[in-house]
Design a protein around this motif. Structure first.
Motif, PDB file in Angstrom:
ATOM      1  N   TYR A   2       0.833  -1.213   0.000  1.00 20.12           N
ATOM      2  CA  TYR A   2       0.000   0.000   0.000  1.00 20.12           C
ATOM      3  C   TYR A   2       0.865   1.258   0.000  1.00 20.12           C
ATOM      4  CZ  TYR A   2       0.965   0.418   5.011  1.00 20.12           C
ATOM      5  OH  TYR A   2       1.586   0.547   6.211  1.00 20.12           O
TER       6      TYR A   2
ATOM      7  N   GLU B 266     -12.672   8.911  -5.359  1.00 24.41           N
ATOM      8  CA  GLU B 266     -12.716   7.559  -4.804  1.00 24.41           C
ATOM      9  C   GLU B 266     -12.097   7.452  -3.419  1.00 24.41           C
ATOM     10  OE1 GLU B 266     -12.673   4.285  -6.991  1.00 24.41           O
ATOM     11  OE2 GLU B 266     -13.967   5.299  -8.439  1.00 24.41           O
TER      12      GLU B 266
ATOM     13  N   ASP C  20      -6.970   0.677 -15.424  1.00 33.19           N
ATOM     14  CA  ASP C  20      -7.015  -0.506 -14.559  1.00 33.19           C
ATOM     15  C   ASP C  20      -5.955  -0.430 -13.475  1.00 33.19           C
ATOM     16  OD1 ASP C  20      -9.133  -1.582 -15.770  1.00 33.19           O
ATOM     17  OD2 ASP C  20      -8.023  -3.101 -16.942  1.00 33.19           O
TER      18      ASP C  20
ATOM     19  N   LYS D 138      -6.963   1.935 -10.871  1.00 31.82           N
ATOM     20  CA  LYS D 138      -7.978   1.299 -10.025  1.00 31.82           C
ATOM     21  C   LYS D 138      -7.335   0.368  -9.012  1.00 31.82           C
ATOM     22  CE  LYS D 138     -11.924   1.204 -13.116  1.00 31.82           C
ATOM     23  NZ  LYS D 138     -12.368   0.386 -14.248  1.00 31.82           N
ATOM     24  N   ASP D 139      -6.334  -0.364  -9.482  1.00 36.11           N
ATOM     25  CA  ASP D 139      -5.612  -1.302  -8.626  1.00 36.11           C
ATOM     26  C   ASP D 139      -4.974  -0.600  -7.433  1.00 36.11           C
ATOM     27  OD1 ASP D 139      -5.952  -3.848  -9.283  1.00 36.11           O
ATOM     28  OD2 ASP D 139      -3.891  -4.204 -10.008  1.00 36.11           O
TER      29      ASP D 139
ATOM     30  N   ARG E  58      -7.510   0.482  -5.039  1.00 40.88           N
ATOM     31  CA  ARG E  58      -8.033  -0.642  -4.267  1.00 40.88           C
ATOM     32  C   ARG E  58      -7.076  -1.017  -3.130  1.00 40.88           C
ATOM     33  NH1 ARG E  58      -6.677  -5.554  -4.376  1.00 40.88           N
ATOM     34  NH2 ARG E  58      -5.579  -5.384  -6.355  1.00 40.88           N
TER      35      ARG E  58
ATOM     36  N   ARG F  83      -7.189   1.568  -0.435  1.00 40.83           N
ATOM     37  CA  ARG F  83      -8.450   1.580   0.301  1.00 40.83           C
ATOM     38  C   ARG F  83      -8.548   0.381   1.237  1.00 40.83           C
ATOM     39  NH1 ARG F  83     -12.798   1.375  -3.581  1.00 40.83           N
ATOM     40  NH2 ARG F  83     -12.972   3.654  -3.670  1.00 40.83           N
ATOM     41  N   GLU F  84      -8.140  -0.789   0.727  1.00 41.75           N
ATOM     42  CA  GLU F  84      -8.245  -1.988   1.572  1.00 41.75           C
ATOM     43  C   GLU F  84      -7.435  -1.825   2.847  1.00 41.75           C
ATOM     44  OE1 GLU F  84      -9.165  -5.317  -1.856  1.00 41.75           O
ATOM     45  OE2 GLU F  84      -7.247  -5.385  -0.768  1.00 41.75           O
TER      46      GLU F  84
ATOM     47  N   GLU G 121      -9.181   0.656   5.022  1.00 47.67           N
ATOM     48  CA  GLU G 121     -10.387   0.109   5.661  1.00 47.67           C
ATOM     49  C   GLU G 121     -10.025  -0.902   6.728  1.00 47.67           C
ATOM     50  OE1 GLU G 121     -12.665  -1.137   2.328  1.00 47.67           O
ATOM     51  OE2 GLU G 121     -13.502   0.881   2.016  1.00 47.67           O
TER      52      GLU G 121
END
Ligand SMILES: [Zn+2]
Length: 603
Positions: free
Chosen positions: A468, A492, A552, A555-556, A559, A562-563, A566
């Motif tokens: 990350y 996002e 893409d 987006k990856d 993601r 964000r993961e 979160e």
């Protein structure tokens, strides 16, 4: 405090930045070599022998892998020269002949009230006065005759602003007083001297004057020479924060670009050597301030150039000084050459007698290597008729030869030694091995803490960062170059980055685009106020690869970030619940939550 940067309109700053290419400006300080897309050189902010300082032209930023400094062209000058923002803007504008709005020029003026500024301003006035007197006044006649005798043309005298301080002790003091200067301050600075009889007199009266400029071309002091029997023969401005003989090099400001062009600097001992050579068309010339070369001067030179030709007087003191200077320059990894003059000459008298062409062809061209000079120089310490002295001499030379990096060069000098003393090359090769071994060990030790190693380490560390963390860095690089990507990320993720500093950077970046600025890393760095953030943005953009990116991929990254975010906030939420359960005396629930946390952390 009032933020002075507010006074400079943004479009002015932008114009100035655009007109001053970062590679060009930094090349005034560092010899840069192109490698791929970037330029590399020795960092001017910390001492190093292998380059870890890099500059990217297309992004207009710099970054050092050794000490972590980074930023744009304005940051570079502010940090290196210790200039304020306004001073930097003014310097860069001057550099490219851009006219600043009157309001900014005023701002710089009202700032200039410190005592240093007073002193600099006094020097400027005196430079003009002394030069004028020498060129046009009866009071300067003696000085004019002196320089004429030494073969200087008016053009040269004008270029170096040479002058004459008239032989009237109080002339200067009353001149400066009329200009509104505080005489006491100038006494403290050593420009004027207070006599016991209460008289304030000129420190330099009756002498020819050599204004001394720093590397930026600002006059910071005088060198003066008496032209009659007045002692001492040479007199400099007194040592101060502004005038540090150990750090200044005479004529460095004019010589810089020629040094870069010729890829070589010629080092003299005296002002007149420099001026004569310059007049003869040899312009990559500098001199120390009547003192021996210091380590900081050697390092300064090394940053600009690899090869330095030392050309000192041919007397014994000159030869001693040559050895010391050569040794210092070798230690900072300069390639040293030594130009030897005929007996009884100094560079100035040689050029005056034989002309510049002869100086180039017969003195500079056949410059010796440091080793040949050393082998010759060393002989004075030994009685070479005696066998034991011969052996000691050979040992000493071998020790020096062993320090050479190139085996071809080593071989060459071993052969010279072998033929001079009629020994076989094999025995010398045998003998030198022990020295080579010691040097190798020392070198290995030195390498252990070298910055190259640090740079590699730095890269490895980056690769070992959690996914990350790398995703955030990479995403920031794309966001800096593309507003659409930024908009998408904003929608996002907002500021839901995991690393605090990244959060701050993206917050600034959103504001930056909202204010209508184009994607421009250098300009963005400009807007950041925090030093460490500037360094970080430079570092991220320098170390992360840039290629076309697909949506893409973006987006990856989003993601992954964000993961993590979160997960972390989920865990934080669980931890809060756990605490609450404990406070409510509910150990069973608390234990259950603890399990959940462990499970989550394992993911
Ligand atoms: Zn550095």
């Amino acid at each position: 405090m009032v933020d002075l940067s507010n006074f400079v309109p943004e479009d002015v700053i932008e114009d100035i930045r655009n007109a001053n290419d970062i590679v060009d400006v930094i090349s005034d300080y560092v010899q840069l070599n192109k490698q791929g897309r970037n330029y590399f050189g020795l960092c001017p902010f910390h001492d190093e022998k292998t380059p870890s300082f890099s500059v990217t032209q297309d992004k207009q930023i710099f970054h050092c892998f050794g000490c972590g400094k980074g930023g744009n062209v304005i940051t570079f000058l502010m940090e290196l020269e210790g200039l304020t923002f306004i001073e930097t803007i003014k310097y860069l504008a001057d550099r490219r002949g851009i006219e600043l709005p009157q309001s900014i020029v005023q701002t710089t003026k009202t700032q200039a009230t410190s005592s240093d500024e007073q002193i600099l301003s006094a020097y400027k006035w005196l430079e003009k006065l002394y030069h004028y007197l020498l060129r046009f006044a009866k009071d300067g006649q003696e000085g004019k005759e002196y320089f004429a005798k030494r073969g200087l043309t008016n053009e040269t005298i004008d270029l170096f602003k040479l002058g004459y301080a008239p032989n009237q002790k109080t002339f200067t003091a009353s001149f400066l007083e009329k200009k509104g200067f505080h005489l006491q301050q100038l006494q403290k600075a050593g420009i004027l001297i207070n006599k016991s009889n209460g008289e304030t007199i000129d420190r330099f009266y009756g002498r020819v004057i050599f204004p001394i400029r720093n590397h930026l071309g600002v006059i910071v002091g005088f060198g003066a020479r008496s032209i009659d029997k007045q002692a001492p023969k040479y007199l400099n401005s007194s040592e101060s924060q502004l005038f540090q003989k150990s750090k200044l090099l005479y004529n460095f400001d004019l010589a810089k670009k020629h040094i870069r062009k010729e890829n070589e600097a010629i080092l003299f001992e005296g002002y007149m050597d420099v001026i004569s050579a310059y007049q003869a068309g040899i312009k990559n010339v500098i001199a120390t301030m009547g003192t021996s070369l210091t380590e900081s001067q050697a390092r300064l030179l090394r940053r600009y150039v690899e090869t330095v030709i030392i050309c000192y007087d041919s007397d014994e003191a000159g030869i001693e000084a040559t050895y010391r200077a050569a040794h210092l320059l070798e230690q900072v990894d300069c390639h040293v050459k030594i130009a030897v003059l005929k007996d009884g000459f100094d560079p100035d008298t040689y050029i005056q007698t034989y002309g510049g062409d002869n100086f180039i062809n017969k003195v500079l061209q056949p410059s010796e290597t440091f080793m040949s000079f050393y082998m010759r120089y060393l002989k004075k310490d030994f009685k070479l008729q005696s066998k034991s002295d011969q052996l000691r001499y050979i040992q000493t030379v071998l020790k020096e030869i062993a320090k050479m990096n190139s085996s071809i060069e080593r071989e060459y000098y071993l052969k010279v030694l072998a033929s001079e003393f009629n020994i076989t090359l094999e025995s010398l090769n045998q003998e030198i091995k022990t020295f080579l071994k010691t040097n190798q060990d020392q070198q290995d030790n030195r390498k252990k803490d070298s910055y190259t190693k640090k740079a590699t380490h730095f890269y490895q560390q980056k690769r070992l960062l959690p996914a990350y963390h790398n995703a955030e860095r990479q995403l920031i690089v794309y966001m800096l170059q593309d507003r659409t990507i930024t908009d998408k990320v904003k929608e996002e993720l907002g500021v839901a980055f995991n690393i605090d500093q990244h959060k701050i950077i993206v917050t600034h970046l959103y504001a930056y685009y909202e204010e209508g600025h184009p994607p421009d890393i250098s300009l963005f760095i400009e807007k950041l106020e925090d030093e460490s953030l500037k360094h970080l943005v430079a570092e991220i953009t320098m170390t992360s690869p840039v290629y076309e990116v697909s949506s893409d991929e973006i987006k990856d990254y989003i993601r992954i970030i964000r993961e993590e975010y979160e997960d972390v906030s989920y865990i934080n939420k669980l931890k809060k619940e756990q605490k609450m359960a404990e406070q409510q005396n509910d150990p069973l629930t608390a234990a259950k939550i603890a399990l959940k946390i462990i499970e989550q952390q394992r993911k």
